[in-house]
Enzyme design. Structure first.
Site, PDB file in Angstrom:
ATOM      1  N   SER A 152      27.356  71.495  65.557  1.00  0.00           N
ATOM      2  CA  SER A 152      28.408  71.862  64.900  1.00  0.00           C
ATOM      3  C   SER A 152      28.720  70.596  63.662  1.00  0.00           C
ATOM      4  O   SER A 152      28.836  69.489  64.197  1.00  0.00           O
ATOM      5  CB  SER A 152      29.594  72.497  65.430  1.00  0.00           C
ATOM      6  OG  SER A 152      30.450  71.522  66.078  1.00  0.00           O
ATOM      7  N   ASP A 153      29.255  71.007  62.689  1.00  0.00           N
ATOM      8  CA  ASP A 153      30.093  70.122  61.984  1.00  0.00           C
ATOM      9  C   ASP A 153      31.501  70.120  62.621  1.00  0.00           C
ATOM     10  O   ASP A 153      31.734  70.884  63.367  1.00  0.00           O
ATOM     11  CB  ASP A 153      30.340  70.809  60.253  1.00  0.00           C
ATOM     12  CG  ASP A 153      30.652  69.402  59.512  1.00  0.00           C
ATOM     13  OD1 ASP A 153      30.980  68.299  59.848  1.00  0.00           O
ATOM     14  OD2 ASP A 153      30.609  69.620  58.197  1.00  0.00           O
ATOM     15  N   CYS A 154      31.844  68.969  62.387  1.00  0.00           N
ATOM     16  CA  CYS A 154      33.111  68.500  63.302  1.00  0.00           C
ATOM     17  C   CYS A 154      34.329  69.334  63.106  1.00  0.00           C
ATOM     18  O   CYS A 154      35.045  69.701  62.171  1.00  0.00           O
ATOM     19  CB  CYS A 154      33.632  67.103  63.071  1.00  0.00           C
ATOM     20  SG  CYS A 154      32.320  65.748  63.252  1.00  0.00           S
TER      21      CYS A 154
END
Length: 773
Positions: A288-290
């Site tokens: 995932s993006d952060c």
């Protein structure tokens, strides 16, 4: 006695290597040969298949331990001799300390900082991109061996630069899907190496998908729902990712913050499980993006409980969370029956396999294939020279009246250097950069060729007042030539910050115009920016003789700019994105994702492939100090497309003018063009050969006007010529996508454009599968 002597020599050698790296031993991540409790466990045995080792390890883990491995700051498992690991490292254009996995200092005070990606993309040089990847992974491995870096790098960014206002457009390879995909393939290959199933470092193509808005007009990336047609997904947004996975064999893909058609990308099984994993066959992990798993719960309210969010993401195909969310809520999701332990195991198979392929469970790092890399391999002269050469190749000459460039050290002995970017350093490396080995600013670079009179003219790029105009005008009046270094920086365009417009900030335009009027010699404008800038005023001003775009040119950007200005290097860069006038943005919200124009709605369309209105500089624009002429030596005029069995008569859709790609026997079906490139000027130069294709008019009014199908870089001496072979894969590159998202090959006459030269080639469906000249 002999055996004791051998042991002494071996011990000395290991000690020498250890000192060579960081002055102290770098303990193994796992499977320490000195640890008798774990060294003989199956997951530590290099002789076994990685799949066997992974399954053995997962079988030994408890649920709590498994859950703690689902986040970027993965906990260790001391009872199995496994240390904690930080997955998050960045290497967009050099090893960066943006992610917590990499730390500079001591033996590794910095790393080679290459030009920002948009500048490197302007070189259109695939071999350069791969070479940069190799250097970056050398330095990354060296830092890992020294105990201060990771092996998993969340780079490159291959999103499409759809809207010129996007603050992160600078991180991308530009607006064309084939250019972005080709960049992805070659940079990833450079990073990951060529050691079969083993990885030098693990790259990651991000952010999947249709992510190109950060914060515009009150809409931010955490809340944005991108409404995207199947046609645009297939034809534009997914192309670089598909190439990255299928051709680049990337180890990871990162899903984005935004929703696509109402579903968060990190919880969408159609995108993650069915597309990336099943259709494209990703051999790696999805991250995932952060904090985006937390975002889909807290910001987008996609689920009613955090446990549902964790379960949805993992079941959709997410393997790793950048952030703590999965670590906090996955175990409860399992206990509540929303998720099975088998689902968690499936995610761990993908992440642990990558760690195994990186050699992290193989014991002592110094004994591995890249174990000899250390401080001497970071910021060394060869790497720094490549950064300088990349900047030279990426700089684009936009205008050269007279011609006035290159300047002459003999005739232009005193040069006024003016502008808020004339003495910058950190600005040159853009975002997602680390600590550079050192810097050469523009004023320093120019100072190697001429005596300089330096005046900033503005305190910074905001240029909010004209208090410093006077000294700048005086400097221009005194000098033999004037160089204005203007543009943008991260205060204007950045992650979380999209631009409001395309004009130069503040009073920059006023400063440029007044300095040009005051200048005694030729006036040259140099622009630093990631996105395009509307400098129509400068293009039309006859007193501004030359214009260069340098993007963000990296640690030695000032030297590269000076080398171009004074003719030590001949510019060969081409714009990887269209430069629009400010008026293009009228009534054009960033939130409208449609690529194709709509006349009824007054919507202009996006990128050179679909937009038909006025531009300042087109995609692919770039001048040289010499002149190149193209001649097609040979190329087929008729290409027969073999069809699969019963599909041979199925050429339906728009008047029997196209066939599905899946109905054609594509294989290696390609068109080969032999093109002569002649340098008719008096200066040696490197030419960027851009090849476009325009589909038949009957290809549907939604087809691109033209699209990039190939590019080649060729160095040609003055008055010489070279023969260049261009291969165009028919199914991949001459196909278009219909409104249902189905890729089709239009039958009929395609027009191949190479500069001013056009070649017509007719495609015909057949059961014979022959190619005729």
């Amino acid at each position: 006695m002999a055996s004791k002597f051998s042991l002494l020599i071996t011990t000395f050698f290991i000690l020498l290597c250890t000192l060579h790296h960081n002055g102290e031993a770098h303990d193994p991540f796992a499977c320490d040969p000195k640890d008798v409790t774990t060294k003989n466990l199956p997951f530590c045995k290099v002789s076994l298949a990685i799949s066997e080792r992974v399954n053995d390890l997962i079988g030994r883990l408890r649920l709590e331990e498994k859950v703690n491995l689902l986040v970027n700051t993965a906990s260790g498992v001391p009872r199995l001799g496994i240390k904690s690991y930080e997955w998050w490292s960045e290497a967009l254009h050099g090893v960066s300390n943006v992610g917590p996995g990499t730390k500079f200092g001591a033996q590794f005070p910095g790393a080679t900082s290459f030009p920002q990606v948009i500048t490197t993309a302007a070189s259109f040089n695939a071999s350069l991109w791969e070479a940069i990847g190799r250097v970056v992974s050398d330095e990354a491995r060296a830092m890992y061996n020294g105990g201060v870096g990771g092996l998993t790098y969340w780079s490159p960014n291959v999103n499409i630069f759809r809207d010129p206002r996007w603050g992160r457009g600078q991180e991308t390879p530009g607006e064309d899907p084939v250019l972005a995909g080709t960049y992805a393939v070659h940079y990833v290959k450079g990073l990951q190496g060529t050691d079969g199933n083993r990885l030098k470092v693990a790259a990651c193509c991000k952010h999947f998908t249709a992510y190109d808005l950060d914060n515009w007009n009150g809409v931010d990336r955490f809340h944005f729902n991108a409404q995207v047609s199947k046609q645009d997904i297939e034809d534009t947004f997914d192309v670089p990712f598909r190439m990255c996975v299928k051709e680049g064999k990337v180890a990871s893909v990162m899903c984005s913050y935004n929703q696509v058609n109402g579903v968060p990308t990190c919880a969408d099984p159609t995108l993650l499980k069915r597309t990336i994993r099943e259709q494209w066959h990703l051999d790696g992990y999805i991250v995932s993006d952060c904090d985006s798993v937390g975002v889909l719960y807290s910001n987008q309210h996609y689920t009613s409980t955090p446990e549902e969010a964790a379960a949805d993401a993992i079941k959709a195909g997410l393997d790793l969370d950048c952030g703590p969310f999965l670590g906090l809520h996955t175990q409860d999701a399992v206990k509540k029956g929303m998720l099975s332990e088998g689902d968690v195991n499936g995610a761990l198979v993908n992440t642990l396999t990558i760690q195994m392929r990186l050699g992290m469970f193989d014991g002592e790092p110094l004994s591995q294939a890249y174990g000899n890399l250390g401080p001497k391999d970071v910021c060394n002269p060869v790497h720094q020279e490549l950064a300088l050469e990349a900047a030279r190749q990426g700089i684009v000459l936009l205008k050269n009246n007279g011609p006035s460039l290159p300047l002459s050290p003999q005739h232009h002995r005193t040069v006024a250097v003016i502008g808020p970017n004339s003495d910058v350093t950190i600005t040159m490396i853009g975002n997602y950069a680390g600590i550079a080995c050192g810097y050469t600013s523009p004023i320093q670079g120019i100072g190697k060729y001429a005596r300089t009179i330096h005046q900033p003219g503005c305190a910074n790029v905001a240029c909010s007042n004209d208090n410093q105009f006077g000294p700048a005008l005086d400097a221009a009046h005194q000098a033999d030539a004037t160089i204005l270094v203007m543009g943008l920086d991260q205060s204007i365009e950045a992650e979380t910050k999209d631009r409001a417009g395309l004009l130069l900030p503040g009073l920059q335009q006023d400063l440029v115009s007044k300095v040009a009027d005051a200048s005694r010699g030729p006036t040259i404008l140099v622009l630093m920016s990631g996105g395009p800038v509307d400098i129509t005023f400068a293009q039309n001003n006859h007193r501004i003789a030359g214009i260069l775009w340098a993007g963000y040119p990296g640690q030695d950007g000032g030297a590269a700019i000076a080398d171009i200005l004074f003719g030590a290097a001949n510019p060969g860069g081409k714009l990887p994105m269209t430069w629009y006038p400010q008026e293009y943005l009228t009534n054009l919200p960033m939130t409208n994702m449609a690529m194709r124009p709509s006349q009824s709605k007054g919507y202009p369309g996006r990128t050179y492939r679909f937009y038909k209105g006025p531009v300042l500089y087109p995609f692919g624009h770039g001048l040289s100090y010499t002149h190149f002429v193209h001649t097609i030596a040979s190329a087929p005029k008729l290409v027969s497309i073999p069809l699969n069995g019963h599909h041979h008569s199925n050429t339906t859709n728009f008047s029997n003018k196209a066939i599905r790609v899946t109905h054609a026997r594509c294989g290696k079906l390609s068109i080969t063009l032999h093109v002569y490139v002649k340098n008719v000027g008096s200066i040696d130069g490197t030419h960027t050969l851009l090849v476009f294709s325009a589909p038949p008019l009957g290809g549907g009014n939604w087809a691109p006007q033209k699209q990039l199908v190939a590019f080649e870089k060729v160095h040609v001496d003055a008055k010489a010529q070279k023969l260049v072979l261009v291969n165009i894969h028919v199914c991949k590159l001459l196909s278009v996508v219909d409104k249902l998202g189905i890729r089709r090959i239009p039958m009929g006459e395609h027009v191949i454009h190479i500069g001013d030269v056009k070649h017509h080639v007719s495609l015909q469906a057949t059961t014979l599968g022959i190619i005729k000249s």
